[in-house]
Design a protein around this motif. Sequence first.
Motif, PDB file in Angstrom:
ATOM      1  N   LYS A  46      -9.807  50.931  51.749  1.00 12.84           N
ATOM      2  CA  LYS A  46      -9.727  50.287  50.624  1.00 12.84           C
ATOM      3  C   LYS A  46     -10.581  50.623  49.240  1.00 12.84           C
ATOM      4  N   GLY A  47      -9.942  51.161  48.154  1.00 17.49           N
ATOM      5  CA  GLY A  47     -10.565  51.296  47.048  1.00 17.49           C
ATOM      6  C   GLY A  47     -11.202  52.784  47.251  1.00 17.49           C
ATOM      7  N   LEU A  88     -11.912  45.978  43.045  1.00  5.18           N
ATOM      8  CA  LEU A  88     -10.754  46.216  43.684  1.00  5.18           C
ATOM      9  C   LEU A  88      -9.746  45.262  43.537  1.00  5.18           C
TER      10      LEU A  88
END
Length: 220
Positions: A141-142, A190
């Motif tokens: 994620k990210g 995020l």
Amino acid sequence: MAAMIVGCGSNTKKEEAAAAAAAKAKETADSLAAVERAAKEQMALELLPTLAAEPVFEITTNLGVMKIKLYKDTPKHRENFAKLALSGYYDGLLFHRVIKNFMIQGGDPNSKDPEKVNQYGQGGPGYQIPAEILPNHTHKKGALAAARKGDAANPLKESSGSQFYLVQDEAGCSSLNGEYTVFGETISGLDVIDKIASVETGAKDLPVNPVKIISIKLAE
């Protein structure tokens, strides 16, 4: 009738003069923009050697701000992204492809022009970057990764010269591991990625309400 003909001729000359003036103004504006762009590119080249090994950039959008760190072990992508960001290349571009539970993609210069909407996703600076696909950089994620053409047209998996994406969902992007170059990660913001990924989209996953990159600048 003579008066009508004279009047018509006069209007035509005025229209021609106005068109010529508009063309001249556009030429002047384009010339000034080219000079400004060249100055920014030169400044970017001068700044590159002074950057930290893993520089941090701030992506400011109309839906919030994200901070990303570029990896030192993907030097070609690091230098290219930094050069484009420092020269203002990304300013005003859109996140033109947004898929919830997958990723958000931007960096296409075509997205600056609404009349080129059918060409969104096809633009770039006119070159590709050799792949720097490393096993230690996955689509978490990210993660910041480079978009690219498919394998049939691009067997070496070379990256787009400017288009990038940010991973919103690790599971959704897991199949991309080993296929695309991951060259950075999000260190804050995020929630902004989630917000962008949740916007309403239309044809070709284009947000109904534009999600704009206001600027990408070196973080203080």
